[in-house]
Scaffold this active site. Structure first.
Site, PDB file in Angstrom:
ATOM      1  N   HIS A   1       0.830  -1.205   0.000  1.00  0.00           N
ATOM      2  CA  HIS A   1       0.000   0.000   0.000  1.00  0.00           C
ATOM      3  C   HIS A   1       0.869   1.263   0.000  1.00  0.00           C
ATOM      4  O   HIS A   1       0.720   2.144  -0.855  1.00  0.00           O
ATOM      5  CB  HIS A   1      -0.904  -0.037   1.231  1.00  0.00           C
ATOM      6  CG  HIS A   1      -1.848   1.115   1.348  1.00  0.00           C
ATOM      7  ND1 HIS A   1      -3.167   1.044   0.983  1.00  0.00           N
ATOM      8  CD2 HIS A   1      -1.664   2.385   1.796  1.00  0.00           C
ATOM      9  CE1 HIS A   1      -3.755   2.208   1.190  1.00  0.00           C
ATOM     10  NE2 HIS A   1      -2.857   3.043   1.690  1.00  0.00           N
ATOM     11  N   GLU A   2       1.768   1.348   0.964  1.00  0.00           N
ATOM     12  CA  GLU A   2       2.589   2.559   1.103  1.00  0.00           C
ATOM     13  C   GLU A   2       3.557   2.733  -0.059  1.00  0.00           C
ATOM     14  O   GLU A   2       3.853   3.859  -0.468  1.00  0.00           O
ATOM     15  CB  GLU A   2       3.346   2.554   2.440  1.00  0.00           C
ATOM     16  CG  GLU A   2       2.452   2.604   3.664  1.00  0.00           C
ATOM     17  CD  GLU A   2       1.505   3.794   3.678  1.00  0.00           C
ATOM     18  OE1 GLU A   2       1.824   4.844   3.074  1.00  0.00           O
ATOM     19  OE2 GLU A   2       0.428   3.678   4.291  1.00  0.00           O
TER      20      GLU A   2
ATOM     21  N   HIS B   1       1.831   4.515  -2.814  1.00  0.00           N
ATOM     22  CA  HIS B   1       1.904   5.966  -2.605  1.00  0.00           C
ATOM     23  C   HIS B   1       3.274   6.507  -3.024  1.00  0.00           C
ATOM     24  O   HIS B   1       3.381   7.537  -3.689  1.00  0.00           O
ATOM     25  CB  HIS B   1       1.700   6.296  -1.123  1.00  0.00           C
ATOM     26  CG  HIS B   1       0.290   6.141  -0.647  1.00  0.00           C
ATOM     27  ND1 HIS B   1      -0.783   6.697  -1.291  1.00  0.00           N
ATOM     28  CD2 HIS B   1      -0.209   5.513   0.447  1.00  0.00           C
ATOM     29  CE1 HIS B   1      -1.892   6.407  -0.613  1.00  0.00           C
ATOM     30  NE2 HIS B   1      -1.570   5.681   0.437  1.00  0.00           N
TER      31      HIS B   1
ATOM     32  N   HIS C   1       3.748   6.681  -6.726  1.00  0.00           N
ATOM     33  CA  HIS C   1       2.960   7.796  -7.262  1.00  0.00           C
ATOM     34  C   HIS C   1       3.730   9.104  -7.056  1.00  0.00           C
ATOM     35  O   HIS C   1       3.852   9.923  -7.974  1.00  0.00           O
ATOM     36  CB  HIS C   1       1.605   7.836  -6.548  1.00  0.00           C
ATOM     37  CG  HIS C   1       0.563   8.644  -7.244  1.00  0.00           C
ATOM     38  ND1 HIS C   1      -0.743   8.705  -6.822  1.00  0.00           N
ATOM     39  CD2 HIS C   1       0.629   9.460  -8.337  1.00  0.00           C
ATOM     40  CE1 HIS C   1      -1.433   9.505  -7.631  1.00  0.00           C
ATOM     41  NE2 HIS C   1      -0.621   9.978  -8.547  1.00  0.00           N
TER      42      HIS C   1
END
Length: 595
Positions: free
Chosen positions: A388-389, A392, A395
Site C-alpha cells: 500500500h505505502e 503511494h 505515485h
C-alpha cells in the site's frame, strides 16, 4: 518477528537516511534562516504588484520559498515521528510550524489581491510576461474562490491564527502518540505487560478468544478514560471547520472540502447511499463469521481473527519485499527497478520502536525522494501495508519526476488509487500462488477483511463525519455522549444484528486520527473502487489501460482528479465503480462461503 527496545538496535538498512535532506541540524538551521529572510522579501510585494513582471517575480519567489520550507518542515517531521518523546526533535517541529505561520502570513495578501483584479487585467499581465504561462492554470483556478475569500485584513488575521486553529489536531496527536498508555495483557510467560499498538494488531487476531478480549479491553482502556478530553479536541476541530466554512460563505463544511478539487457533492452522498443499499453482503459475512467461529454471541474482538486456522505464517521483511515485487510485475520493469532502489537507498523506516509514530505513511519530498514510515510486524497485514505505502511512494516518485514543482503534488482524492492497485495485484498474486485450499481460503478471508476495512469502515467513518458536521452546523451539542451515541448506532447498522456490541464499541471515534482531517476518509472508498477497476483490467492484459495508468501516476495534479481518473478509465461521477466494488465483495463472500 523482530522487536526492538531501542532505535539503536535496528539495522541501518531498515532506517531512513535523513542526510538525503540535511547532513546536520546546523544545515537545517541555515535553511530555516534562509526561509525567514526570503519571507521578508515576500512581504515586500504586498501592495507593489502593478504589472506582469512584478506578478511573476512574486510567484517565482513564493515557489522558491515553498520548496525550501518543505525541506525544513519535512526533515523536522520525520525526525519527530521517529521518537515523539524526544524533546529536540519536537522543538524542531514546533519551530517549523511557527515558520509555516510566518510564510502563510507573508503570502496571505496575495489571494485577496488576485481576486480583486479584473479578469482582463490578469489576462494583460499574462500576455505581457511570458514567464506567467507556467502559473497560468493556477491563476485562473484561483478565480473560482472569488466568493469565498475574505478581505485582506481578515485573511491576514486568519493566517496569524493558523497555529491555534490546528491545535486540536496537534493535541490529539500528542495524546495518541506520546501520552497514551494502554492497559496490561498477559504475555507467554504469564506476566502482565503494557500493551503496544504492534502487539495489539497481533493479539486481536489470536486464536485464543481470552487473549483477544484481554487485548481489546486493554487497547480501549485509555480511550474510554480520556473520552471527555478527546471529545473536546474533536468537537473543537469540527466546530473550527464549520466556522471557517461559514466565514468563507460555503453552503456547508462538506462542500468547502470538495470545492477545491471540483468533486460534486453527489459523489460523497452516492457513496454512502449506494453502500447502505448493499449492506446485505456485510450482514451475510458477519453471520458467516459467527457460524465459523461457533460462538453464541459474536463480539467486536472476534472481527479480526482469521476464520481459517493453522495456516498463518511469519513473513520477514525482506521476503515481504520480494513477494510484493513479484506481485507488481504486471506494472513493468521500470516500476520494479524504482521499487528496488527505494529499499536499497533507505527511503523506508521499517521497524516499530518505543516512541515512534504509529501506523504507516508516505511523504513525497519534491527534489529529494519519497520517505515511507512503517511499523513492520512480519505478518500478512504488514505485507499489505508495505504494498500500500509503496504504491503511494511510486505515485510520488513518478509525479515528482515528470511534473514541474507546481503540479507535482497529487490530491488526496486520487492518492489512494495507486496504493490500492498494488493491494489488488498483491492479493491476486497470492491467491494464484496459494499452496493449498486452506491457504487460499485464508487469503480470501484476509482480502474480505481488508475490503471491509478499506471500504465499508471508511464509508461508515464518512457518514459519521457528515453527521457530526451537520450537527455542528445546526448548533447541536458535540460531546463524548453524542459522539458515542452516533458511532454506536452506525457501527451496528454497518455490521448487522449478528454482532453484539461491547461497552467500548461506542468509543471507537476517540481513536481515529483522520477525523482531524475533515472529509478525508471517503476517498479511501472511492479510491478503492477506482483501483479495483484499473487493477482488474491490467491483470486481464489490457496494455492500453496499463499505459494510461502509468501516465496517471506521472500526472500529479496537472488536471482535476475526477478528470485524471477518467483518463485512466474510471468515472466516479457514476455509481458504476462503487457498485462494481460492492459486487466483488459479494462474490468474495459467496466464494469463501462455498469453499
Amino acid at each position: 518477528m523482530n522487536t526492538y527496545n531501542s532505535r539503536n538496535d535496528v539495522p541501518e538498512k531498515e532506517k531512513w537516511n535523513l542526510s538525503d535532506i540535511y547532513d546536520s541540524i546546523e544545515e537545517w538551521e541555515e535553511d530555516y534562516r534562509k526561509v525567514e529572510e526570503l519571507t521578508k522579501e515576500l512581504h515586500s510585494f504586498n501592495g507593489n504588484i502593478k504589472d506582469g513582471k512584478a506578478l511573476y517575480n512574486f510567484l517565482h519567489k513564493e515557489e522558491e520559498v515553498e520548496l525550501l520550507f518543505k525541506n525544513v518542515y519535512v526533515y523536522a517531521k520525520l525526525k519527530g515521528d521517529l521518537d515523539t518523546r524526544e524533546t529536540l526533535a519536537q522543538s524542531l517541529l514546533e519551530k517549523a510550524d511557527q515558520l509555516g505561520v510566518k510564510v502563510n502570513s507573508a503570502t496571505s495578501f496575495f489571494t485577496p489581491f488576485l481576486l480583486g483584479l479584473e479578469k482582463d487585467t490578469l489576462e494583460r499581465f499574462i500576455q505581457d510576461e511570458t514567464g506567467l504561462d507556467y502559473f497560468k492554470k493556477d491563476l485562473y483556478d484561483a478565480f473560482r474562490y472569488k466568493d469565498h475569500v475574505l478581505t485582506k485584513e481578515n485573511e491576514e488575521l486568519l493566517s496569524q491564527l493558523g497555529e491555534s486553529l490546528s491545535s486540536p489536531s496537534r493535541t490529539f496527536g500528542m495524546i495518541n502518540n506520546a501520552d497514551i498508555k494502554f492497559g496490561e495483557v498477559t504475555n507467554d510467560d504469564g506476566e502482565k505487560v503494557e500493551l503496544t499498538r504492534g502487539q495489539y494488531s497481533k493479539l486481536i487476531e489470536d486464536e485464543d478468544r481470552t487473549k483477544r478480549e484481554e487485548a481489546y479491553k486493554a487497547y480501549y482502556e485509555p480511550y474510554v478514560q480520556l473520552k471527555n478530553s478527546i471529545a473536546s479536541t474533536l468537537s473543537s476541530a469540527i466546530k473550527t471547520n464549520v466556522t471557517l466554512s461559514k466565514l468563507r460563505h460555503y453552503p456547508s463544511a462538506l462542500e468547502k472540502s470538495l470545492f477545491g478539487k471540483k468533486i460534486p457533492k453527489e459523489v460523497y452522498e452516492n457513496l454512502i447511499q449506494t453502500t447502505r443499499a448493499n449492506l446485505d453482503s456485510m450482514y451475510k459475512y458477519t453471520e458467516l463469521r459467527k457460524e465459523t467461529l461457533a460462538v453464541d454471541q459474536l463480539r467486536q474482538y472476534d472481527l479480526a481473527v482469521p476464520l481459517v486456522s493453522g495456516v498463518k505464517e511469519d513473513i520477514p521483511y525482506d521476503e515481504a519485499y520480494e513477494t510484493m515485487m513479484k506481485a507488481l510485475s504486471p506494472l513493468g520493469n521500470d516500476y520494479l527497478q524504482v521499487l528496488k532502489e527505494m529499499k536499497d537507498s533507505r527511503y523506508i523506516d521499517v521497524r516499530e520502536t518505543p516512541g515512534k509514530r504509529s501506523g504507516a505513511y508516505n511523504l513525497g519530498l519534491y527534489g529529494t525522494h519519497p520517505f515511507v514510515l512503517l511499523n513492520h510486524q512480519d505478518d500478512l497485514d504488514s505485507l499489505f501495508t508495505l504494498a500500500h505505502e509503496m504504491g503511494h511512494a511510486m505515485h510520488s516518485y513518478y509525479s515528482n519526476k515528470h511534473q514541474p514543482q507546481i503540479t507535482a503534488g497529487y490530491t488526496i482524492f486520487v492518492a489512494e488509487v495507486a496504493s490500492t492497485v498494488n493491494e489488488v495485484l498483491l492479493i491476486n498474486y497470492l491467491l494464484k500462488n496459494a499452496k493449498n485450499k486452506d491457504y487460499r481460503k485464508y487469503l480470501l478471508n484476509h482480502f474480505i477483511d481488508q475490503f471491509k476495512g478499506t471500504f465499508f469502515t471508511q464509508v461508515m467513518f464518512a457518514e459519521f463525519e457528515k453527521k457530526t458536521h451537520e450537527r455542528a452546523e445546526q448548533g447541536e451539542p458535540l460531546n463524548a455522549e453524542s459522539f458515542s451515541e452516533l458511532y454506536e448506532a452506525l457501527f451496528q447498522e454497518y455490521n448487522g444484528e449478528a454482532l453484539l456490541l461491547e461497552e467500548e464499541t461506542k468509543y471507537g471515534w476517540a481513536r481515529i486520527p483522520h477525523f482531524y482531517r475533515p472529509f478525508y476518509v471517503y476517498q479511501y472508498a472511492t479510491g478503492f473502487a477506482a483501483a479495483i477497476d484499473i487493477a482488474n483490467k491490467i491483470m486481464s492484459g489490457d496494455e492500453e489501460v496499463l499505459a494510461n495508468y502509468l501516465e496517471f501516476l506521472k500526472s500529479g495534479s496537472s488536471d482535476y482528479p475526477i478528470e485524471l481518473l477518467k483518463k485512466a478509465g474510471v468515472d466516479l461521477t457514476s455509481p458504476e465503480p462503487i457498485e462494481n466494488a460492492l459486487n466483488l465483495f459479494k462474490e468474495l463472500v459467496e466464494e469463501f462461503s462455498a469453499e
